[in-house]
Design a protein around this motif. Structure first.
Motif, PDB file in Angstrom:
ATOM      1  N   VAL A 152      11.551 -40.924   0.975  1.00  0.00           N
ATOM      2  CA  VAL A 152      10.749 -42.008   0.411  1.00  0.00           C
ATOM      3  C   VAL A 152       9.521 -41.432  -0.293  1.00  0.00           C
ATOM      4  N   GLU A 153       8.841 -40.488   0.361  1.00  0.00           N
ATOM      5  CA  GLU A 153       7.658 -39.870  -0.241  1.00  0.00           C
ATOM      6  C   GLU A 153       8.003 -39.168  -1.546  1.00  0.00           C
ATOM      7  N   SER A 154       9.142 -38.472  -1.573  1.00  0.00           N
ATOM      8  CA  SER A 154       9.575 -37.752  -2.770  1.00  0.00           C
ATOM      9  C   SER A 154       9.977 -38.713  -3.886  1.00  0.00           C
ATOM     10  N   LEU A 155      10.673 -39.794  -3.538  1.00  0.00           N
ATOM     11  CA  LEU A 155      11.070 -40.780  -4.545  1.00  0.00           C
ATOM     12  C   LEU A 155       9.841 -41.370  -5.226  1.00  0.00           C
ATOM     13  N   ILE A 156       8.844 -41.699  -4.422  1.00  0.00           N
ATOM     14  CA  ILE A 156       7.613 -42.297  -4.963  1.00  0.00           C
ATOM     15  C   ILE A 156       6.846 -41.266  -5.792  1.00  0.00           C
ATOM     16  N   GLY A 194      16.524 -42.133  -6.634  1.00  0.00           N
ATOM     17  CA  GLY A 194      17.482 -41.543  -5.713  1.00  0.00           C
ATOM     18  C   GLY A 194      17.794 -40.128  -6.146  1.00  0.00           C
ATOM     19  N   GLY A 195      18.648 -39.474  -5.366  1.00  0.00           N
ATOM     20  CA  GLY A 195      19.007 -38.113  -5.723  1.00  0.00           C
ATOM     21  C   GLY A 195      20.171 -37.590  -4.911  1.00  0.00           C
ATOM     22  N   PRO A 196      20.747 -36.494  -5.379  1.00  0.00           N
ATOM     23  CA  PRO A 196      21.883 -35.891  -4.679  1.00  0.00           C
ATOM     24  C   PRO A 196      21.444 -35.201  -3.393  1.00  0.00           C
ATOM     25  N   VAL A 197      22.372 -35.158  -2.463  1.00  0.00           N
ATOM     26  CA  VAL A 197      22.160 -34.463  -1.193  1.00  0.00           C
ATOM     27  C   VAL A 197      23.095 -33.252  -1.206  1.00  0.00           C
ATOM     28  N   VAL A 198      22.518 -32.062  -0.969  1.00  0.00           N
ATOM     29  CA  VAL A 198      23.305 -30.833  -1.007  1.00  0.00           C
ATOM     30  C   VAL A 198      23.150 -30.061   0.296  1.00  0.00           C
ATOM     31  N   ASN A 199      24.178 -29.265   0.592  1.00  0.00           N
ATOM     32  CA  ASN A 199      24.086 -28.390   1.765  1.00  0.00           C
ATOM     33  C   ASN A 199      23.461 -27.064   1.343  1.00  0.00           C
ATOM     34  N   ASP A 200      23.413 -26.104   2.242  1.00  0.00           N
ATOM     35  CA  ASP A 200      22.753 -24.829   1.940  1.00  0.00           C
ATOM     36  C   ASP A 200      23.497 -23.983   0.912  1.00  0.00           C
ATOM     37  N   ARG A 201      24.729 -24.349   0.556  1.00  0.00           N
ATOM     38  CA  ARG A 201      25.505 -23.651  -0.472  1.00  0.00           C
ATOM     39  C   ARG A 201      25.458 -24.398  -1.814  1.00  0.00           C
ATOM     40  N   GLN A 202      24.550 -25.370  -1.924  1.00  0.00           N
ATOM     41  CA  GLN A 202      24.388 -26.195  -3.135  1.00  0.00           C
ATOM     42  C   GLN A 202      25.632 -27.023  -3.465  1.00  0.00           C
ATOM     43  N   GLU A 203      26.412 -27.346  -2.430  1.00  0.00           N
ATOM     44  CA  GLU A 203      27.576 -28.214  -2.595  1.00  0.00           C
ATOM     45  C   GLU A 203      27.121 -29.651  -2.379  1.00  0.00           C
ATOM     46  N   SER A 216      19.588 -43.132  -2.033  1.00  0.00           N
ATOM     47  CA  SER A 216      18.868 -43.936  -3.020  1.00  0.00           C
ATOM     48  C   SER A 216      17.772 -44.756  -2.350  1.00  0.00           C
ATOM     49  N   GLU A 217      16.979 -45.394  -3.192  1.00  0.00           N
ATOM     50  CA  GLU A 217      15.946 -46.304  -2.686  1.00  0.00           C
ATOM     51  C   GLU A 217      16.573 -47.363  -1.784  1.00  0.00           C
ATOM     52  N   GLY A 218      17.718 -47.871  -2.193  1.00  0.00           N
ATOM     53  CA  GLY A 218      18.395 -48.905  -1.415  1.00  0.00           C
ATOM     54  C   GLY A 218      18.766 -48.430  -0.021  1.00  0.00           C
ATOM     55  N   ASP A 219      19.241 -47.186   0.081  1.00  0.00           N
ATOM     56  CA  ASP A 219      19.580 -46.612   1.392  1.00  0.00           C
ATOM     57  C   ASP A 219      18.327 -46.514   2.259  1.00  0.00           C
ATOM     58  N   CYS A 220      17.220 -46.137   1.640  1.00  0.00           N
ATOM     59  CA  CYS A 220      15.954 -46.011   2.371  1.00  0.00           C
ATOM     60  C   CYS A 220      15.422 -47.386   2.785  1.00  0.00           C
ATOM     61  N   LEU A 221      15.554 -48.369   1.904  1.00  0.00           N
ATOM     62  CA  LEU A 221      15.114 -49.731   2.236  1.00  0.00           C
ATOM     63  C   LEU A 221      15.900 -50.293   3.410  1.00  0.00           C
TER      64      LEU A 221
END
Length: 163
Positions: free
Chosen positions: A44-48, A54-63, A69-74
């Motif tokens: 939430v802090e990063s989105l603001i 929103g943004g992609p979620v990656v693991n430590d191998r950049q996969e 998204s904002e909606g998921d956080c809401l």
């Protein structure tokens, strides 16, 4: 007698071929990504802070492993209030969407525009060889359209639709 229009000879226009208007040429590669372990509060802090939705979620191998998204956080915010659970105790992995639709970087921007319209999504990640390499948004497609010269637009669309 009707009005007749006459136009003299014209210099050959530079027509942009639709196949050359590829998603990979307009995608964003400097992405703000999240990890499954991050707290929803951090997201939430990063989105603001970054003025993104929103943004992609990656693991430590950049996969690519999901999208948040904002909606998921809401949704999390609403549930945390209802169940009296602090926001910082929930992480991205619990809230992210795992079934992520991607787009091919070789796709032309007109096909991508149609994909946006039919899916009603705001962004699509681009993955190559299993790694997240970029993201295309509706705004990126609009920027691509603006970069075309007005006289090329109709020729490009006609060529794209007839292909």
């Amino acid at each position: 007698m009707g009005i007749k229009s006459f136009q003299g000879s014209r210099k050959q226009q530079n027509v942009v071929a639709p196949s050359s208007l590829k998603v990979k040429d307009y995608m964003t590669t400097q992405l703000i990504t999240f990890t499954p372990e991050q707290s929803v509060q951090e997201v939430v802090e990063s989105l603001i802070k970054n003025k993104i939705s929103g943004g992609p979620v990656v693991n430590d191998r950049q996969e690519l492993v999901g999208i948040i998204s904002e909606g998921d956080c809401l949704k999390q915010l609403s549930e945390s209030r209802y169940y009296n659970m602090p926001l910082e105790h929930d992480n991205v992995e619990k809230r992210m969407v795992r079934d992520v639709e991607t787009i091919d970087g070789e796709m032309n921007v007109f096909d991508a525009a149609n994909k946006f319209l039919s899916s009603r999504r705001r962004r699509f990640p681009i993955v190559e060889n299993g790694k997240l390499v970029g993201q295309i948004s509706q705004k990126d497609i609009l920027k691509a359209a603006l970069q075309l010269k007005g006289e090329n637009w109709n020729s490009t669309i006609k060529t794209s639709n007839s292909a």
